[in-house]
Scaffold this motif. Structure first.
Motif, PDB file in Angstrom:
ATOM      1  N   UNK A 148       0.833  -1.206   0.000  1.00 38.33           N
ATOM      2  CA  UNK A 148       0.000   0.000   0.000  1.00 38.33           C
ATOM      3  C   UNK A 148       0.866   1.255   0.000  1.00 38.33           C
ATOM      4  N   UNK A 149       1.960   1.221   0.768  1.00 45.32           N
ATOM      5  CA  UNK A 149       2.860   2.376   0.811  1.00 45.32           C
ATOM      6  C   UNK A 149       3.592   2.538  -0.519  1.00 45.32           C
ATOM      7  N   UNK A 150       3.976   1.404  -1.123  1.00 41.82           N
ATOM      8  CA  UNK A 150       4.633   1.465  -2.421  1.00 41.82           C
ATOM      9  C   UNK A 150       3.695   2.056  -3.474  1.00 41.82           C
ATOM     10  N   UNK A 151       2.440   1.605  -3.476  1.00 38.93           N
ATOM     11  CA  UNK A 151       1.463   2.142  -4.431  1.00 38.93           C
ATOM     12  C   UNK A 151       1.128   3.603  -4.118  1.00 38.93           C
ATOM     13  N   UNK A 637      12.269   1.717   1.575  1.00 42.48           N
ATOM     14  CA  UNK A 637      11.474   0.481   1.545  1.00 42.48           C
ATOM     15  C   UNK A 637      12.366  -0.741   1.292  1.00 42.48           C
ATOM     16  N   UNK A 638      13.362  -0.566   0.420  1.00 42.08           N
ATOM     17  CA  UNK A 638      14.214  -1.709   0.080  1.00 42.08           C
ATOM     18  C   UNK A 638      15.201  -2.037   1.186  1.00 42.08           C
ATOM     19  N   UNK A 639      15.889  -1.019   1.712  1.00 47.39           N
ATOM     20  CA  UNK A 639      16.986  -1.273   2.643  1.00 47.39           C
ATOM     21  C   UNK A 639      16.487  -1.440   4.073  1.00 47.39           C
ATOM     22  N   UNK A 644      11.372  -6.762  -0.712  1.00 41.60           N
ATOM     23  CA  UNK A 644      12.107  -7.070  -1.927  1.00 41.60           C
ATOM     24  C   UNK A 644      11.317  -6.806  -3.205  1.00 41.60           C
ATOM     25  N   UNK A 645      10.065  -6.358  -3.056  1.00 42.78           N
ATOM     26  CA  UNK A 645       9.301  -5.922  -4.227  1.00 42.78           C
ATOM     27  C   UNK A 645       9.525  -4.432  -4.505  1.00 42.78           C
ATOM     28  N   UNK A 646      10.408  -3.812  -3.750  1.00 45.19           N
ATOM     29  CA  UNK A 646      10.676  -2.377  -3.926  1.00 45.19           C
ATOM     30  C   UNK A 646      11.128  -2.012  -5.337  1.00 45.19           C
ATOM     31  N   UNK A 647      11.851  -2.886  -6.064  1.00 43.63           N
ATOM     32  CA  UNK A 647      12.234  -2.513  -7.434  1.00 43.63           C
ATOM     33  C   UNK A 647      11.066  -2.175  -8.350  1.00 43.63           C
ATOM     34  N   UNK A 648       9.846  -2.535  -7.953  1.00 41.45           N
ATOM     35  CA  UNK A 648       8.686  -2.123  -8.739  1.00 41.45           C
ATOM     36  C   UNK A 648       8.520  -0.599  -8.756  1.00 41.45           C
ATOM     37  N   UNK A 649       9.272   0.107  -7.919  1.00 41.50           N
ATOM     38  CA  UNK A 649       9.227   1.566  -7.914  1.00 41.50           C
ATOM     39  C   UNK A 649      10.128   2.181  -8.987  1.00 41.50           C
TER      40      UNK A 649
END
Length: 727
Positions: A148-151, A637-639, A644-649
């Protein structure tokens, strides 16, 4: 910062704002204060209360500001002011649209999670638990809720793209409308030619320029004006004007000294030594008359010498139609890049004449040197800002200044210091920088005041983002955890990631302090009011001195825009980490828009008009702030969250670069050059070209004799300048 300090900061800032609002409401009604609260209307020859609701409602000014149209703002303060207001409203729209989704979605997701697996992963070192639970720091590592935060990052990005595109299109239309106005503006019939090569033997610079442009533009070329080095003439002219002002003041003082009991009065005297404190005492009126009479022949001789012998390698070229001048400004006139550089001429009132003769490669070298100095300045300022951000915390104050321990330990003082000290120290320290950046920008060889403002604004923006935003976050972390970093250097990135959310409360109070106290002072105009009344009572004797004392000035875009951009960067970067900052950002820009609108309609008077030329730079820096936000969120988000889905950003970051490129290709050229279809609109008849030519003659090179035509004198000797004339 604990919760009581946070509430103290907000509460105190709000109380100060309310008090300043009440003071503003009371003071603006006083007839003697009209020149402070309505100078724009007074200078336009309007009734200060024209259009004002005849009521004692203290919030009537809000209704007036909201109901005014954009055309009203342009009439009062120009297109530049309207574009600045559009910037504020655009950011407000971005934050409101972002908050509509982020607040109801992310806050419950964070609050209902089980908390971070790392006990140190909170917003405020565990002391600000109520807000910690509403932030991303409360979400567990690798939690599915992080989607949700990534989106949310994507949502903020798309909202920004949508609002900025619409705003860019609107500003482009505003600029085209202003450029196609039937009003005759001298700069629209003029181009600036720089890097003029040396004239052939036996040929004057004037003859060379005229023959060159007559050959290339035989039907539309009107005449040229060669740039001269008028520094010495201007110094003498300013000295004469100073004596004239002093003479006017002395005559008023002398007249006021005449009374019934003493009809002859007392003639004013002064000493002619250092600052009027030492030296021979003289009769001021006689002394001023003597100095004026002594300087006038010297001034006239210097004028002739300047016009005849101090011509330089730059000139203003006048055309008898707007389309011809527009076409000439966009045409490559010479094979060599460093000769006959032609561009649109700035307004007469904003040309920096000393910069015009600077050569092509000199300007390039100067620019490189200045940016090197700015880079070193950024690095130099990083040290004191980092020290300030760390030393102004109460534990460090007690550690390094132990004699303050007893004072700091008192609960009331501790609460106030913790609430305000770091923010105030940072704001005051940053106030020293803008003047330096303006000076450096002028030294690049830039030809106009508005261009200097844009250049200084850009330098200031990148400076404060690097030093204030990153400096507080990174510098404070490095100093606060220096021993831990030395012992475990591999944990440096994790420590930086942990401290990004920990600074949320600092920036919350920083934003609140800026909009409550800053905008309260802006609206109440207490400082200009106090200064005016002191000057009027003790210093001003003539009407000219009184008018000079209340002169309102203009919007200081060189500092306003970068400071607003800092808030944009802060609010965007914390919009997903701590969504509670969004309402604070919305209040900042909403209140800023309202107060700036009031000031544009009633207070500030523009120094120049660039027809919204600032907008592409504003747009680029909003995109820069967005990219800083996206990169920071990707790393966080990644570190730190190990999601590990952070690369979608990554596609979102790429989309920002693509969006910036598309906007530049679609809109920017119409700001850099005036489109020919725009220049062809408006008045079709040839205007008074003599008036246009005379508008560029400087006061120090014009003749006060009515029978001595300035244009004819310049046609013979050839110089140029700065003066505004009605057409």
């Amino acid at each position: 910062m604990d919760f009581s300090s946070f509430i103290t900061s907000l509460g105190t800032s709000f109380v100060i704002f309310v008090v300043l609002m009440v003071v503003f409401t009371w003071l603006q009604r006083k007839p003697g204060n009209a020149v402070i609260y309505y100078p724009n209307r007074i200078l336009r020859g309007l009734d200060p209360l024209e259009g004002r609701t005849r009521t004692r409602n203290p919030l009537a000014w809000i209704k007036e500001a909201v109901l005014a149209s954009e055309a009203d703002v342009i009439d009062a303060a120009g297109v530049d002011a309207a574009v600045y207001l559009l910037f504020l409203s655009s950011v407000l729209a971005i934050l409101v649209l972002a908050g509509i989704v982020l607040l109801p979605v992310l806050l419950p997701l964070a609050a209902t999670d089980q908390g971070p697996t790392n006990a140190t992963d909170t917003n405020s070192n565990g002391t600000f638990n109520n807000l910690d639970k509403l932030a991303m720091g409360h979400v567990r590592e690798r939690s599915p809720r992080l989607w949700a935060f990534l989106l949310g990052v994507y949502w903020v990005s798309f909202v920004t793209y949508y609002v900025l595109w619409k705003s860019y299109k609107h500003v482009s239309n505003l600029r085209a409308t202003a450029k196609s106005s039937p009003e005759v503006k001298p700069e629209e019939f003029t181009v600036l030619a720089r890097d003029i090569p040396p004239a052939a033997s036996g040929q004057s610079i004037k003859d060379q320029i005229d023959s060159y442009f007559k050959a290339l533009h035989p039907e539309t070329f009107y005449r040229s004006m060669v740039v001269t080095d008028n520094k010495k003439a201007n110094e003498i002219w300013e000295e004469i004007e100073g004596y004239k002002k002093k003479l006017d003041r002395s005559e008023v003082v002398y007249a006021e000294s005449k009374t019934t009991g003493k009809p002859d009065g007392t003639r004013p005297t002064n000493r002619i030594g250092f600052l009027g404190l030492v030296g021979e005492k003289v009769d001021t009126i006689n002394h001023c008359n003597e100095k004026i009479n002594e300087l006038l022949p010297k001034f006239e001789a210097e004028q002739k010498s300047t016009l005849r012998d101090k011509q330089q390698s730059a000139a203003l070229i006048f055309f008898n139609s707007k389309p011809a001048a527009t076409s000439a400004s966009q045409t490559i006139h010479a094979q060599k890049i460093d000769t006959w550089t032609v561009m649109e001429a700035p307004e007469p009132r904003q040309i920096l004449w000393a910069n015009l003769p600077k050569k092509f490669y000199e300007r390039k070298i100067r620019s490189l040197i200045i940016y090197g100095i700015v880079f070193l300045t950024v690095c130099f300022y990083m040290i004191p800002i980092t020290i300030i951000s760390s030393l102004t915390t109460l534990p460090n104050l007690k550690k390094y200044l132990p004699f303050l321990k007893k004072i700091i330990d008192q609960p009331e003082i501790r609460t106030v210091l913790e609430a305000f000290l770091p923010q105030l120290a940072l704001i005051l320290f940053m106030a020293l920088l803008p003047s330096l950046l303006m000076f450096l920008s002028k030294e690049e060889g830039i030809p106009s005041e508005s261009h200097v403002v844009r250049a200084a604004s850009g330098k200031y923006f990148y400076f404060i983002v690097f030093n204030v935003f990153l400096g507080v976050t990174i510098g404070g972390t490095l100093l606060g955890n220096l021993q831990k970093i030395i012992d475990q250097p591999k944990d440096t990135i994790s420590l930086l990631g942990e401290n990004l959310p920990k600074n949320a409360t600092f920036f919350l109070t920083y934003v609140a302090l800026k909009f409550f106290v800053g905008y309260g002072l802006e609206l109440s105009r207490l400082v200009p009011l106090i200064i005016f009344h002191i000057k009027k009572k003790f210093l001003c004797k003539t009407e000219a001195e009184v008018k000079e004392a209340w002169a309102p000035g203009a919007f200081s875009y060189a500092t306003r825009v970068p400071n607003d951009m800092l808030i944009v960067t802060i609010v965007l970067c914390y919009s997903v980490i701590a969504p509670i900052i969004l309402p604070f950002g919305a209040v900042y820009f909403g209140l800023g828009w309202l107060i700036a609108r009031n000031q544009a309609l009633k207070v500030y008077v523009p120094k120049y008009e660039s027809n919204g030329r600032m907008w592409p730079h504003i747009h680029t820096r909003v995109i820069t702030a967005l990219i800083v936000y996206q990169v920071a969120m990707f790393g966080y988000i990644l570190i730190l969250k190990r999601f590990y889905w952070a690369p979608f950003m990554i596609p979102d970051i790429i989309a920002s670069f693509i969006f910036s490129y598309l906007c530049k290709k679609h809109f920017y050229l119409a700001f850099f050059h005036t489109p020919l279809e725009v220049a062809c609109q408006g008045a079709k008849e040839i205007p008074n070209m003599e008036a246009i030519y005379t508008a560029y003659i400087p006061p120090c090179l014009s003749s006060e004799k009515s029978d001595d035509g300035d244009a004819d004198r310049f046609e013979d000797a050839h110089s140029h300048s700065m003066r505004t004339t009605s057409f």
